[in-house]
Design a protein around this motif. Structure first.
Motif, PDB file in Angstrom:
ATOM      1  N   ILE A  59      21.217  62.711  57.360  1.00 16.42           N
ATOM      2  CA  ILE A  59      18.914  62.604  56.954  1.00 16.42           C
ATOM      3  C   ILE A  59      18.563  63.314  56.683  1.00 16.42           C
ATOM      4  CG2 ILE A  59      17.356  61.900  58.637  1.00 16.42           C
ATOM      5  CD1 ILE A  59      19.750  59.672  57.901  1.00 16.42           C
ATOM      6  N   HIS A  60      18.623  64.890  56.708  1.00 17.19           N
ATOM      7  CA  HIS A  60      17.907  66.012  56.013  1.00 17.19           C
ATOM      8  C   HIS A  60      17.091  65.870  54.434  1.00 17.19           C
ATOM      9  CE1 HIS A  60      19.571  67.419  60.314  1.00 17.19           C
ATOM     10  NE2 HIS A  60      18.567  68.481  59.847  1.00 17.19           N
ATOM     11  N   SER A  61      18.230  65.420  54.028  1.00 16.41           N
ATOM     12  CA  SER A  61      17.745  64.718  52.447  1.00 16.41           C
ATOM     13  C   SER A  61      17.389  63.599  52.450  1.00 16.41           C
ATOM     14  CB  SER A  61      19.365  65.555  51.767  1.00 16.41           C
ATOM     15  OG  SER A  61      19.413  67.191  51.939  1.00 16.41           O
ATOM     16  N   ILE A  62      16.720  62.485  52.584  1.00 16.11           N
ATOM     17  CA  ILE A  62      16.632  61.131  53.011  1.00 16.11           C
ATOM     18  C   ILE A  62      15.177  61.475  51.867  1.00 16.11           C
ATOM     19  CG2 ILE A  62      15.654  61.294  55.431  1.00 16.11           C
ATOM     20  CD1 ILE A  62      16.773  58.274  54.988  1.00 16.11           C
ATOM     21  N   THR A  63      14.034  62.158  51.669  1.00 18.56           N
ATOM     22  CA  THR A  63      13.330  62.430  51.570  1.00 18.56           C
ATOM     23  C   THR A  63      13.202  61.677  50.044  1.00 18.56           C
ATOM     24  OG1 THR A  63      12.661  64.870  51.626  1.00 18.56           O
ATOM     25  CG2 THR A  63      11.771  63.662  52.816  1.00 18.56           C
ATOM     26  N   PRO A  64      14.398  62.638  49.161  1.00 15.64           N
ATOM     27  CA  PRO A  64      14.144  62.382  48.109  1.00 15.64           C
ATOM     28  C   PRO A  64      14.971  60.769  47.289  1.00 15.64           C
ATOM     29  CG  PRO A  64      15.054  64.160  48.397  1.00 15.64           C
ATOM     30  CD  PRO A  64      15.189  63.552  49.471  1.00 15.64           C
ATOM     31  N   TRP A  65      14.697  60.173  47.951  1.00 15.20           N
ATOM     32  CA  TRP A  65      15.282  58.679  47.807  1.00 15.20           C
ATOM     33  C   TRP A  65      14.037  58.105  48.336  1.00 15.20           C
ATOM     34  CZ3 TRP A  65      20.023  57.708  46.745  1.00 15.20           C
ATOM     35  CH2 TRP A  65      21.493  58.662  46.693  1.00 15.20           C
ATOM     36  N   GLY A  68      16.776  70.806  44.741  1.00 14.04           N
ATOM     37  CA  GLY A  68      17.240  69.919  45.767  1.00 14.04           C
ATOM     38  C   GLY A  68      16.645  70.714  47.014  1.00 14.04           C
ATOM     39  N   THR A  69      17.180  69.833  47.919  1.00 12.83           N
ATOM     40  CA  THR A  69      17.017  69.902  49.042  1.00 12.83           C
ATOM     41  C   THR A  69      17.914  70.082  50.095  1.00 12.83           C
ATOM     42  OG1 THR A  69      17.219  67.483  49.716  1.00 12.83           O
ATOM     43  CG2 THR A  69      15.043  68.089  49.354  1.00 12.83           C
ATOM     44  N   PHE A  70      18.525  71.545  50.840  1.00  9.04           N
ATOM     45  CA  PHE A  70      19.604  71.859  50.969  1.00  9.04           C
ATOM     46  C   PHE A  70      19.283  73.279  52.687  1.00  9.04           C
ATOM     47  CE2 PHE A  70      19.751  73.871  47.166  1.00  9.04           C
ATOM     48  CZ  PHE A  70      19.575  75.241  47.183  1.00  9.04           C
ATOM     49  N   GLY A  73       9.713  74.780  50.168  1.00 13.94           N
ATOM     50  CA  GLY A  73       9.196  74.283  50.968  1.00 13.94           C
ATOM     51  C   GLY A  73       9.774  73.456  51.961  1.00 13.94           C
ATOM     52  N   SER A  74       9.358  73.258  52.206  1.00  7.65           N
ATOM     53  CA  SER A  74       9.993  72.554  54.033  1.00  7.65           C
ATOM     54  C   SER A  74      10.142  71.334  53.994  1.00  7.65           C
ATOM     55  CB  SER A  74       9.733  73.171  55.332  1.00  7.65           C
ATOM     56  OG  SER A  74      10.493  72.090  56.308  1.00  7.65           O
ATOM     57  N   SER A  75      11.063  70.831  54.043  1.00 14.94           N
ATOM     58  CA  SER A  75      11.814  68.928  53.617  1.00 14.94           C
ATOM     59  C   SER A  75      12.365  68.614  55.861  1.00 14.94           C
ATOM     60  CB  SER A  75      13.199  68.597  52.603  1.00 14.94           C
ATOM     61  OG  SER A  75      14.099  69.387  52.874  1.00 14.94           O
ATOM     62  N   CYS A  76      12.548  69.196  55.823  1.00  9.63           N
ATOM     63  CA  CYS A  76      12.582  68.569  57.049  1.00  9.63           C
ATOM     64  C   CYS A  76      13.063  69.562  58.878  1.00  9.63           C
ATOM     65  CB  CYS A  76      14.544  68.163  58.329  1.00  9.63           C
ATOM     66  SG  CYS A  76      15.685  69.092  57.069  1.00  9.63           S
ATOM     67  N   ASN A  77      13.524  69.008  59.410  1.00  9.73           N
ATOM     68  CA  ASN A  77      12.801  70.182  60.680  1.00  9.73           C
ATOM     69  C   ASN A  77      13.888  69.552  62.002  1.00  9.73           C
ATOM     70  OD1 ASN A  77      12.722  72.898  62.694  1.00  9.73           O
ATOM     71  ND2 ASN A  77      10.739  71.745  63.217  1.00  9.73           N
ATOM     72  N   LYS A  78      14.798  70.291  62.843  1.00 13.55           N
ATOM     73  CA  LYS A  78      15.909  69.917  64.003  1.00 13.55           C
ATOM     74  C   LYS A  78      16.979  68.758  63.143  1.00 13.55           C
ATOM     75  CE  LYS A  78      11.780  71.064  66.888  1.00 13.55           C
ATOM     76  NZ  LYS A  78      11.241  70.653  68.389  1.00 13.55           N
ATOM     77  N   GLY A  79      17.126  68.106  64.310  1.00 15.37           N
ATOM     78  CA  GLY A  79      18.003  67.121  63.458  1.00 15.37           C
ATOM     79  C   GLY A  79      19.786  67.641  64.015  1.00 15.37           C
ATOM     80  N   ALA A  81      24.870  67.465  62.241  1.00 10.18           N
ATOM     81  CA  ALA A  81      22.997  67.578  61.416  1.00 10.18           C
ATOM     82  C   ALA A  81      23.573  66.007  61.125  1.00 10.18           C
ATOM     83  CB  ALA A  81      22.943  67.884  60.395  1.00 10.18           C
ATOM     84  N   GLU A  82      22.038  65.245  61.209  1.00  9.89           N
ATOM     85  CA  GLU A  82      21.772  63.665  61.808  1.00  9.89           C
ATOM     86  C   GLU A  82      22.655  63.501  59.905  1.00  9.89           C
ATOM     87  OE1 GLU A  82      21.195  62.219  63.817  1.00  9.89           O
ATOM     88  OE2 GLU A  82      20.293  61.958  64.774  1.00  9.89           O
TER      89      GLU A  82
END
Length: 206
Positions: A39-45, A80-82, A101-107, A180-181
């Protein structure tokens, strides 16, 4: 006269190059983005909804943060988002990576079966705990163990990929996992898991 002739020839040779390049401007430009199977990498979708005309987004999924980072280094993807840990390790090894940049937090969470004896982080002592090496989750669990007066040697670290962690817990291959989620959420109903959330300190935040 010689100079003008040379200028003419140079211009003539350069003109076809410009003409051949012009149609390419009308072609669709593909932006290749590496994303983890989390889920941490869901934003690119969702990026496809916001790119201007003439651009398209291609999502390339990766199992591990290190694979995603390596894809950036080898230019297999544009970015990439990792996890931040993979980026830091890459930069420390003088690889050409930049965190912009940051794409997510926690989870993230330490997850165990509800019917197990694990209720706190201290209960992980001597247990088989699935951890993906080189991941941000590994950094956090090392920090959390340290906060409890423990080290990685107090648990049995088992190398398991993120996507396999819930199944490994269900089969009984491990007693808990640092995941992680969507892993932690997926385990609530099928396995009736209990999660002890990892407290993320601001100094670790990406």
């Amino acid at each position: 006269m010689i100079r003008s002739r040379r200028n003419f020839l140079a211009a003539a040779l350069a003109t076809p190059v410009v003409l051949r390049a012009r149609p390419a401007a009308a072609d669709t430009v593909t932006i290749r983005i590496g994303a983890l199977k989390l889920i941490h990498s869901i934003t690119p979708w969702f990026y496809e909804r916001f790119v201007p005309a003439g651009y398209r987004v291609q999502i390339i999924p990766f199992e591990s943060p290190t694979d995603g980072k390596d894809a950036v280094v080898t230019k297999s993807v544009d970015f990439g988002t990792f996890g931040i840990a993979a980026a830091i390790l890459g930069a420390a090894a003088h690889e050409p990576v930049v965190v912009f940049g940051s794409s997510c937090n926690k989870g993230m969470a330490v997850v165990a079966r509800k019917d197990s004896s694990i209720a706190t982080l201290k209960d992980l002592k001597g247990k088989r705990v699935a951890i993906w090496p080189g991941s941000t989750q590994e950094v956090f669990i090392l920090e959390r163990l340290h906060m409890e007066g423990m080290t990685i040697h107090d648990i049995q670290s088992v190398r398991v990929s993120f996507s396999e962690m819930p199944a490994a817990l269900q089969r009984g291959d491990v007693d808990a996992y640092v995941g992680a989620e969507p892993g932690r959420a997926c385990r609530w109903r099928p396995v009736s898991a209990r999660s002890s959330s990892i407290r993320i300190r601001r100094r670790w935040a990406a």
